[in-house]
Write a protein that holds these residues in place. Structure first.
Motif, short mmCIF file in Angstrom:
data_model
loop_
_atom_site.label_atom_id
_atom_site.label_comp_id
_atom_site.label_asym_id
_atom_site.label_seq_id
_atom_site.Cartn_x
_atom_site.Cartn_y
_atom_site.Cartn_z
N VAL A 181 0.79 -1.08 -0.08
CA VAL A 181 0.13 -0.20 0.08
C VAL A 181 0.81 1.07 0.03
CG1 VAL A 181 -1.95 1.30 1.03
CG2 VAL A 181 -1.68 -1.26 1.35
N ILE A 182 0.38 2.18 -0.93
CA ILE A 182 1.08 3.65 -0.88
C ILE A 182 0.14 4.38 -0.14
CG2 ILE A 182 1.64 5.73 -2.29
CD1 ILE A 182 4.03 3.57 -2.54
N ASN A 183 0.48 5.03 0.87
CA ASN A 183 -0.31 5.66 1.52
C ASN A 183 0.15 7.28 1.49
OD1 ASN A 183 -1.96 3.58 3.31
ND2 ASN A 183 0.25 3.16 3.41
N THR A 184 -0.61 8.08 0.70
CA THR A 184 -0.12 9.52 0.48
C THR A 184 -0.71 10.38 1.69
OG1 THR A 184 -2.00 10.16 -1.11
CG2 THR A 184 0.07 9.20 -1.91
N ALA A 185 -0.26 11.59 1.96
CA ALA A 185 -0.58 12.43 3.09
C ALA A 185 -0.18 13.96 2.78
CB ALA A 185 -0.25 11.99 4.20
N ASP A 186 -0.90 14.80 2.89
CA ASP A 186 -0.78 16.11 3.00
C ASP A 186 0.08 16.40 3.84
OD1 ASP A 186 -1.99 16.70 0.31
OD2 ASP A 186 -3.14 18.36 1.52
N HIS A 192 8.77 -4.68 3.14
CA HIS A 192 7.76 -3.65 3.69
C HIS A 192 6.52 -3.98 2.76
CE1 HIS A 192 10.99 -2.09 6.23
NE2 HIS A 192 11.76 -2.05 5.24
N ARG A 193 5.27 -3.51 3.63
CA ARG A 193 4.18 -3.65 3.04
C ARG A 193 3.54 -2.40 2.78
NH1 ARG A 193 -1.10 -4.27 3.49
NH2 ARG A 193 -0.97 -4.47 6.14
N ASN A 194 3.68 -1.57 3.68
CA ASN A 194 3.35 -0.01 3.86
C ASN A 194 4.20 1.04 3.61
OD1 ASN A 194 0.19 0.53 4.56
ND2 ASN A 194 0.84 -1.52 5.78
N PHE A 195 4.02 1.86 2.73
CA PHE A 195 4.67 3.15 2.51
C PHE A 195 4.23 4.33 2.63
CE2 PHE A 195 6.17 -0.55 0.29
CZ PHE A 195 7.69 -0.60 0.42
N VAL A 196 4.48 5.39 2.97
CA VAL A 196 3.73 6.68 3.46
C VAL A 196 4.54 7.71 2.42
CG1 VAL A 196 3.24 8.57 4.92
CG2 VAL A 196 2.72 6.47 5.56
N ILE A 197 3.98 8.43 1.61
CA ILE A 197 4.76 9.55 0.79
C ILE A 197 3.79 10.82 1.38
CG2 ILE A 197 5.19 10.41 -1.44
CD1 ILE A 197 4.91 7.73 -2.55
N ARG A 198 4.52 11.57 1.92
CA ARG A 198 4.01 12.93 2.42
C ARG A 198 4.23 13.76 1.30
NH1 ARG A 198 6.65 12.44 8.45
NH2 ARG A 198 4.74 11.40 9.48
N LYS A 199 3.54 14.97 1.14
CA LYS A 199 3.50 15.83 0.01
C LYS A 199 3.16 17.07 0.29
CE LYS A 199 -0.97 13.93 -1.36
NZ LYS A 199 -2.04 15.11 -1.37
N ASP A 200 3.52 18.09 -0.48
CA ASP A 200 3.13 19.52 -0.26
C ASP A 200 2.60 20.02 -1.46
OD1 ASP A 200 3.09 21.93 1.39
OD2 ASP A 200 5.05 22.71 0.17
N ALA A 201 1.58 19.36 -2.14
CA ALA A 201 1.07 19.73 -3.38
C ALA A 201 -0.06 18.73 -3.47
CB ALA A 201 2.03 19.68 -4.44
N PHE A 202 -1.09 19.34 -4.24
CA PHE A 202 -2.21 18.53 -4.68
C PHE A 202 -1.71 16.98 -5.20
CE2 PHE A 202 -4.71 22.28 -5.58
CZ PHE A 202 -4.92 22.80 -4.30
N ASP A 203 -0.96 17.19 -6.11
CA ASP A 203 -0.43 15.89 -6.98
C ASP A 203 0.87 15.30 -6.17
OD1 ASP A 203 0.74 14.14 -9.03
OD2 ASP A 203 0.91 15.68 -10.62
N VAL A 204 0.63 14.17 -5.83
CA VAL A 204 2.05 13.51 -5.17
C VAL A 204 3.08 13.19 -5.97
CG1 VAL A 204 1.21 11.09 -5.97
CG2 VAL A 204 2.36 11.44 -3.83
N PHE A 205 2.99 13.39 -7.48
CA PHE A 205 4.23 13.08 -8.18
C PHE A 205 4.61 14.52 -8.30
CE2 PHE A 205 1.39 9.73 -9.82
CZ PHE A 205 2.48 8.63 -9.71
N SER A 206 4.34 15.53 -8.10
CA SER A 206 4.98 16.83 -8.05
C SER A 206 5.16 17.40 -6.66
CB SER A 206 4.27 18.11 -8.61
OG SER A 206 2.93 18.14 -8.19
#
Length: 217
Positions: free
Chosen positions: A54-59, A121-135
């Motif tokens: 699971v990729i878990n994205t987060a503002d 690892h099964r869980n990854f958290v990607i924190r972001k500072d924009a609407f788009d997780v890729f940018s």
């Protein structure tokens, strides 16, 4: 799809199921989002049961974030929410990732294939500072390339902002993108992206349909 699927090639993509968005007391509450908590819990448990990563994205914002404004238009700018180190930036308990590897958007990491080895690892958290997780996090592309999914299942909030950005980015990089249509919620006054998703080959399915697909494994 065939009778048997290789779930090692699957990835769940949990978009921003954070307290500030989901709980009515949250700083940027999405009307009705709390009603999806049972579906999100089921998806979290399904990923665990089927050993799907699971990729878990987060503002994850600081006061100078370009997305934040004291007089927001609620389209391109919003009031303070999901501030770094705040309770509102935490995931709701239904989607809280177990023992995740966390990637902050403002830090550097050594990304190695070993980190993404099967069973590690099964869980990854990607924190972001924009609407788009890729940018909003420069590591997102690299992480996705390491995981090499052929199928990604997307859910979370909000349909017409961060979920839309994730779906558009994933549709360029992944063969099969599914959105769980009864596990997403939109903000008002922003167009819905469904027609655009369809043009990109993205398929919208229900949680029940997903469970049926996965029941073959």
């Amino acid at each position: 799809m065939g009778e048997k699927m290789d779930l090692k090639d699957w990835l769940f993509w949990n978009v921003d199921t954070q307290i500030d968005f989901v709980y009515p007391r949250g700083k940027l509450y999405v009307q009705g989002a709390e009603e999806l908590r049972p579906q999100w819990k089921e998806l979290t448990m399904l990923a665990k049961e089927k050993v799907i990563r699971v990729i878990n994205t987060a503002d994850y914002h600081y006061a100078n974030s370009a997305e934040l404004d004291a007089s927001p238009d609620f389209i391109n700018t919003f009031p303070e929410h999901c501030m770094a180190h705040s309770r509102g930036a935490d995931y709701i308990r239904e989607t809280e990732p177990e023992d995740p590897v966390v990637f902050d958007w403002d830090k550097e990491y050594l990304i190695t294939p070993e980190l993404f080895e099967e069973g590690k690892h099964r869980n990854f958290v990607i924190r972001k500072d924009a609407f788009d997780v890729f940018s909003g996090n420069p590591l997102t592309d690299t992480i996705l390339k390491q995981l090499k999914p052929t199928t990604v299942v997307v859910y979370g909030v909000t349909t017409n902002v961060c979920v839309d950005a994730a779906v558009k980015g994933l549709s360029k990089k992944v063969k099969n993108v599914y959105v769980i249509k009864d596990a997403i919620k939109e903000l008002p006054n922003i167009p819905l992206p469904f027609e655009n998703w369809e043009k990109k080959g993205v398929e919208m399915i229900t949680l029940k349909e997903l469970k049926k697909m996965l029941s073959k494994n």
